[in-house]
Design a protein around this motif. Structure first.
Motif, PDB file in Angstrom:
ATOM      1  N   TYR A 107      66.262  32.357 -17.310  1.00 42.22           N
ATOM      2  CA  TYR A 107      65.241  31.437 -16.837  1.00 42.22           C
ATOM      3  C   TYR A 107      65.749  30.625 -15.640  1.00 42.22           C
ATOM      4  O   TYR A 107      66.936  30.264 -15.587  1.00 42.22           O
ATOM      5  N   PRO A 108      64.854  30.299 -14.711  1.00 38.41           N
ATOM      6  CA  PRO A 108      65.219  29.304 -13.702  1.00 38.41           C
ATOM      7  C   PRO A 108      65.311  27.932 -14.351  1.00 38.41           C
ATOM      8  O   PRO A 108      64.633  27.660 -15.356  1.00 38.41           O
ATOM      9  N   ALA A 109      66.151  27.065 -13.801  1.00 42.69           N
ATOM     10  CA  ALA A 109      66.363  25.738 -14.382  1.00 42.69           C
ATOM     11  C   ALA A 109      66.242  24.673 -13.301  1.00 42.69           C
ATOM     12  O   ALA A 109      66.611  24.898 -12.138  1.00 42.69           O
ATOM     13  N   ILE A 110      65.740  23.518 -13.695  1.00 51.50           N
ATOM     14  CA  ILE A 110      65.555  22.407 -12.758  1.00 51.50           C
ATOM     15  C   ILE A 110      66.163  21.141 -13.345  1.00 51.50           C
ATOM     16  O   ILE A 110      65.850  20.756 -14.478  1.00 51.50           O
TER      17      ILE A 110
ATOM     18  N   ALA B 100      59.698  12.524 -19.091  1.00 45.98           N
ATOM     19  CA  ALA B 100      58.408  12.575 -19.778  1.00 45.98           C
ATOM     20  C   ALA B 100      57.284  13.108 -18.898  1.00 45.98           C
ATOM     21  O   ALA B 100      56.308  13.664 -19.410  1.00 45.98           O
ATOM     22  N   ILE B 101      57.398  12.952 -17.585  1.00 48.37           N
ATOM     23  CA  ILE B 101      56.335  13.418 -16.680  1.00 48.37           C
ATOM     24  C   ILE B 101      56.756  14.705 -15.971  1.00 48.37           C
ATOM     25  O   ILE B 101      56.168  15.766 -16.183  1.00 48.37           O
ATOM     26  N   TYR B 102      57.795  14.640 -15.154  1.00 42.38           N
ATOM     27  CA  TYR B 102      58.121  15.784 -14.297  1.00 42.38           C
ATOM     28  C   TYR B 102      58.812  16.908 -15.060  1.00 42.38           C
ATOM     29  O   TYR B 102      58.426  18.082 -14.947  1.00 42.38           O
ATOM     30  N   ALA B 103      59.824  16.598 -15.852  1.00 47.30           N
ATOM     31  CA  ALA B 103      60.499  17.657 -16.604  1.00 47.30           C
ATOM     32  C   ALA B 103      59.547  18.302 -17.604  1.00 47.30           C
ATOM     33  O   ALA B 103      59.534  19.534 -17.775  1.00 47.30           O
ATOM     34  N   GLU B 104      58.753  17.481 -18.268  1.00 47.89           N
ATOM     35  CA  GLU B 104      57.811  18.019 -19.263  1.00 47.89           C
ATOM     36  C   GLU B 104      56.845  19.006 -18.619  1.00 47.89           C
ATOM     37  O   GLU B 104      56.589  20.095 -19.143  1.00 47.89           O
ATOM     38  N   ARG B 105      56.330  18.642 -17.471  1.00 48.88           N
ATOM     39  CA  ARG B 105      55.347  19.511 -16.822  1.00 48.88           C
ATOM     40  C   ARG B 105      55.999  20.781 -16.268  1.00 48.88           C
ATOM     41  O   ARG B 105      55.418  21.868 -16.348  1.00 48.88           O
ATOM     42  N   LEU B 106      57.189  20.655 -15.741  1.00 44.76           N
ATOM     43  CA  LEU B 106      57.904  21.839 -15.250  1.00 44.76           C
ATOM     44  C   LEU B 106      58.256  22.780 -16.400  1.00 44.76           C
ATOM     45  O   LEU B 106      58.210  24.005 -16.244  1.00 44.76           O
TER      46      LEU B 106
ATOM     47  N   GLY C   3      57.298  27.011 -17.385  1.00 50.92           N
ATOM     48  CA  GLY C   3      58.231  28.095 -17.656  1.00 50.92           C
ATOM     49  C   GLY C   3      59.665  27.867 -17.254  1.00 50.92           C
ATOM     50  O   GLY C   3      60.490  28.780 -17.362  1.00 50.92           O
ATOM     51  N   TYR C   4      60.002  26.648 -16.821  1.00 49.55           N
ATOM     52  CA  TYR C   4      61.371  26.346 -16.413  1.00 49.55           C
ATOM     53  C   TYR C   4      62.156  25.702 -17.551  1.00 49.55           C
ATOM     54  O   TYR C   4      61.606  24.941 -18.352  1.00 49.55           O
TER      55      TYR C   4
END
Length: 307
Positions: free
Chosen positions: A29-32, A48-54, A58-59
């Motif tokens: 998987y790609p990771a961020i 809670a906002i950006y990581a959750e949505r990413l 599928g990241y």
């Protein structure tokens, strides 16, 4: 979501590792890496906002608490130290490449506010990060210098910090100050009307975003490190990865609007873009759906194309 820890020097960095729906350990998987604002923590906007949505897209995502802050280790506490915060990113990459299900050639970074400035600086010298998004990125060094209104005021602050370090070296207690006023009443009493400060209190000191790992505490004797630091130093030489910059068009004291344009102009990246979200303030892009949704209209295709 898994609570994990990885090392920076001798202490642990606390992080939340999110895995996509229908996660399969046999796949890559790609990771961020998601970095929180100054004074913030992983449980707020970065996680809670950006990581959750990413993660929903599928990241694998890794939102961490900065060294000396939140649930991470590092002494002394409540220290905002730019070089150490940049090293946190390198250590986050070190951790991700040990995970069999992470594709080491598809690691990206996203930083919000001061975390965006740190992410930009880290990406310059950490080329295992292949793509970068900054959301209302703020250059903490510039803010520390210009937030004092005049260069002489900054020099005066350095004198005060030096005296405090001397006092602590001789056994006196550390002085812990705050990033922002703790209440709107304190802000009004100080005759502060700026939109960023006003909305910071609304975000950090109310149920909207308050979290015990973000206690609004800052160590006075650690302030000097940031005054001579520039988040965008050498961007015109070393920042070559694809870059997506996102700012709101409501400027405030933190300067993320102007910093976004400066980073865009200075970055060497051949592939770079700047989105100005109309009607959005700095803090709207932390958690307000109308602003975050517009940000993801750029973030989603950007990471899809570059990771």
């Amino acid at each position: 979501m898994e609570h994990v820890r990885f090392k920076n020097r001798t202490w642990d960095i606390a992080a939340d590792l999110r895995l996509p729906k229908d996660f399969d350990t046999t796949k890559k998987y790609p990771a961020i890496i998601c970095a929180h604002p100054i004074s913030s923590c992983k449980e707020q906007t970065s996680g809670a906002i950006y990581a959750e949505r990413l993660t929903d897209q599928g990241y694998v995502t890794l939102a961490f608490d900065a060294s000396h802050q939140g649930e991470s280790g590092g002494e002394p506490r409540y220290l905002e130290d730019p070089p150490t915060r940049v090293e946190d990113f390198r250590c986050a990459v070190d951790y991700l490449v040990t995970l069999d299900y992470v594709d080491e050639d598809r690691i990206g970074a996203l930083g919000v506010c001061g975390g965006g400035g740190y992410a930009a600086n880290a990406t310059m010298t950490e080329h295992r990060i292949k793509a970068l998004v900054t959301v209302v990125a703020a250059n903490y060094g510039r803010l520390m210098r210009e937030g004092n209104l005049t260069p002489d005021a900054a020099l005066g602050m350095l004198e005060a910090v030096g005296k405090q370090r001397t006092a602590e070296a001789r056994g006196e207690e550390a002085v812990i100050t705050t990033y922002i006023p703790n209440t709107q009443e304190e802000r009004e009493a100080a005759s502060i009307t700026d939109v960023d400060i006003t909305q910071a209190i609304d975000y950090y000191k109310t149920p909207r975003g308050a979290n015990p790992n973000s206690p609004n505490k800052l160590r006075l004797s650690g302030l000097s490190a940031a005054v001579g630091w520039d988040a965008f130093h050498l961007a015109e030489l070393l920042l070559t990865q694809p870059l997506q910059i996102i700012v709101g068009d409501v400027p405030g004291a933190f300067g993320s609007y102007r910093d976004g344009f400066e980073l865009f102009d200075r970055a060497r990246s051949e592939k770079k873009d700047l989105l100005v979200v109309k009607g959005a303030s700095h803090y709207d892009l932390y958690d307000q759906p109308f602003a975050v949704d517009q940000a993801f209209e750029k973030i989603t295709p950007f990471f899809k194309d570059n990771l």
